[in-house]
Design a protein around this motif. Structure first.
Motif, mmCIF file in Angstrom:
data_model
loop_
_atom_site.group_PDB
_atom_site.id
_atom_site.type_symbol
_atom_site.label_atom_id
_atom_site.label_comp_id
_atom_site.label_asym_id
_atom_site.label_seq_id
_atom_site.Cartn_x
_atom_site.Cartn_y
_atom_site.Cartn_z
ATOM 1 N N UNK A 36 0.732 -1.056 0.343
ATOM 2 C CA UNK A 36 0.095 -0.080 0.285
ATOM 3 C C UNK A 36 0.721 1.329 -0.028
ATOM 4 N N UNK A 37 2.364 1.168 0.374
ATOM 5 C CA UNK A 37 3.071 2.308 0.151
ATOM 6 C C UNK A 37 3.003 3.114 -0.901
ATOM 7 N N UNK A 38 2.546 4.255 -1.025
ATOM 8 C CA UNK A 38 2.475 5.039 -2.133
ATOM 9 C C UNK A 38 2.174 6.646 -1.692
ATOM 10 N N UNK A 39 2.244 7.419 -2.768
ATOM 11 C CA UNK A 39 1.500 8.837 -2.548
ATOM 12 C C UNK A 39 -0.071 8.766 -2.925
ATOM 13 N N UNK A 40 -0.750 9.221 -1.798
ATOM 14 C CA UNK A 40 -2.107 9.180 -2.186
ATOM 15 C C UNK A 40 -2.811 10.452 -2.511
ATOM 16 N N UNK A 41 -3.588 10.601 -3.483
ATOM 17 C CA UNK A 41 -4.135 11.930 -4.289
ATOM 18 C C UNK A 41 -5.497 11.762 -3.862
ATOM 19 N N UNK A 42 -6.017 13.104 -3.601
ATOM 20 C CA UNK A 42 -7.409 13.088 -3.647
ATOM 21 C C UNK A 42 -7.707 13.955 -4.917
ATOM 22 N N UNK A 43 -8.964 13.523 -5.369
ATOM 23 C CA UNK A 43 -9.255 14.266 -6.565
ATOM 24 C C UNK A 43 -11.022 14.376 -6.731
ATOM 25 N N UNK A 44 -11.417 15.305 -7.401
ATOM 26 C CA UNK A 44 -12.769 15.712 -7.753
ATOM 27 C C UNK A 44 -13.339 15.563 -9.142
ATOM 28 N N UNK A 45 -14.265 14.873 -9.236
ATOM 29 C CA UNK A 45 -14.838 14.710 -10.534
ATOM 30 C C UNK A 45 -16.283 15.531 -10.700
ATOM 31 N N UNK A 46 -15.831 16.912 -11.299
ATOM 32 C CA UNK A 46 -16.748 17.627 -11.474
ATOM 33 C C UNK A 46 -18.127 17.318 -12.252
ATOM 34 N N UNK A 47 -18.017 16.452 -13.524
ATOM 35 C CA UNK A 47 -19.046 16.260 -14.411
ATOM 36 C C UNK A 47 -19.440 14.998 -13.984
ATOM 37 N N UNK A 48 -18.979 14.262 -12.976
ATOM 38 C CA UNK A 48 -19.284 12.951 -12.599
ATOM 39 C C UNK A 48 -19.212 11.714 -13.671
ATOM 40 N N UNK A 49 -18.207 12.122 -14.525
ATOM 41 C CA UNK A 49 -18.134 11.100 -15.432
ATOM 42 C C UNK A 49 -16.683 10.400 -15.509
ATOM 43 N N UNK A 50 -16.026 10.541 -14.492
ATOM 44 C CA UNK A 50 -14.807 9.916 -14.012
ATOM 45 C C UNK A 50 -13.582 10.549 -14.682
ATOM 46 N N UNK A 51 -13.667 11.942 -14.963
ATOM 47 C CA UNK A 51 -12.801 12.795 -15.782
ATOM 48 C C UNK A 51 -11.578 13.260 -14.708
ATOM 49 N N UNK A 52 -12.131 13.498 -13.108
ATOM 50 C CA UNK A 52 -11.275 14.145 -12.309
ATOM 51 C C UNK A 52 -10.655 15.104 -12.667
ATOM 52 N N UNK A 53 -11.199 16.326 -12.610
ATOM 53 C CA UNK A 53 -10.478 17.411 -13.252
ATOM 54 C C UNK A 53 -9.764 18.305 -12.351
ATOM 55 N N UNK A 54 -9.985 17.914 -10.875
ATOM 56 C CA UNK A 54 -8.874 18.590 -9.918
ATOM 57 C C UNK A 54 -8.272 17.859 -9.049
ATOM 58 N N UNK A 55 -7.051 17.937 -8.558
ATOM 59 C CA UNK A 55 -6.238 17.087 -7.863
ATOM 60 C C UNK A 55 -5.646 17.975 -6.900
ATOM 61 N N UNK A 56 -5.282 17.244 -5.564
ATOM 62 C CA UNK A 56 -4.528 17.467 -4.704
ATOM 63 C C UNK A 56 -3.069 17.381 -5.053
ATOM 64 N N UNK A 57 -2.088 17.723 -4.014
ATOM 65 C CA UNK A 57 -0.852 17.597 -3.953
ATOM 66 C C UNK A 57 -0.261 16.142 -3.460
ATOM 67 N N UNK A 58 -0.883 15.518 -2.600
ATOM 68 C CA UNK A 58 -0.827 14.106 -2.324
ATOM 69 C C UNK A 58 -0.053 14.093 -0.970
ATOM 70 N N UNK A 59 -0.282 12.826 -0.200
ATOM 71 C CA UNK A 59 0.207 12.806 0.895
ATOM 72 C C UNK A 59 0.677 11.230 0.950
ATOM 73 N N UNK A 60 2.102 11.271 1.514
ATOM 74 C CA UNK A 60 2.806 9.844 1.314
ATOM 75 C C UNK A 60 2.336 8.798 2.423
ATOM 76 N N UNK A 61 2.105 7.596 2.135
ATOM 77 C CA UNK A 61 1.865 6.721 3.039
ATOM 78 C C UNK A 61 2.912 5.614 2.866
ATOM 79 N N UNK A 62 3.864 5.464 3.750
ATOM 80 C CA UNK A 62 4.789 4.337 3.822
ATOM 81 C C UNK A 62 4.437 3.323 4.893
ATOM 82 N N UNK A 63 4.327 2.003 4.442
ATOM 83 C CA UNK A 63 4.079 1.020 5.348
ATOM 84 C C UNK A 63 5.194 0.069 5.220
ATOM 85 N N UNK A 64 5.990 -0.029 6.548
ATOM 86 C CA UNK A 64 7.116 -1.022 6.676
ATOM 87 C C UNK A 64 6.493 -2.312 7.004
ATOM 88 N N UNK A 65 7.431 -3.533 6.771
ATOM 89 C CA UNK A 65 6.871 -4.914 7.082
ATOM 90 C C UNK A 65 6.968 -5.134 8.167
#
Length: 118
Positions: free
Chosen positions: A89-118
């Protein structure tokens, strides 16, 4: 409009995290909202989506049963509760907004890093 993620960090496998995404500057409460992630060296991929009302959600197979997306339109905030985290699951996680409701996600955040150690 802006999207600002928070809540990432370094955790151990099996731990939980809750990511938040605060929206401002637009009527994001009327948009579908999604979470995506990008692991090192990989393409950005879909994690979860929630309708503007919160009545509909959909998840990637890899996170079903472990992650929960929710939203509080009064606070213009979308959440991603992540349980039973795995190293993959380790990744940068981004939030996004889909204004048209059609899956195009026009707006994006800068992301937040999640690191999962074993």
């Amino acid at each position: 409009g802006q999207l600002a993620e928070a809540g990432g960090g370094l955790v151990q496998a099996g731990d939980s995290l809750r990511l938040s995404c605060v929206a401002s500057g637009r009527a994001f409460s009327s948009y579908a909202m999604g979470w995506f992630c990008q692991a090192p060296g990989k393409e950005r991929e879909f994690v979860a989506v929630i309708s503007w009302s919160g009545d509909f959600t959909r998840y990637a197979d890899s996170v079903k049963g472990r992650f929960t997306i929710s939203r509080d339109n009064a606070e213009n905030t979308v959440y991603l509760r992540m349980n039973s985290l795995k190293p993959e699951d380790t990744a940068v996680y981004y939030c996004a907004a889909d204004q048209g409701g059609d899956g195009s996600f026009e707006f994006w955040g800068q992301g937040t890093l999640v690191t999962v150690s074993p």
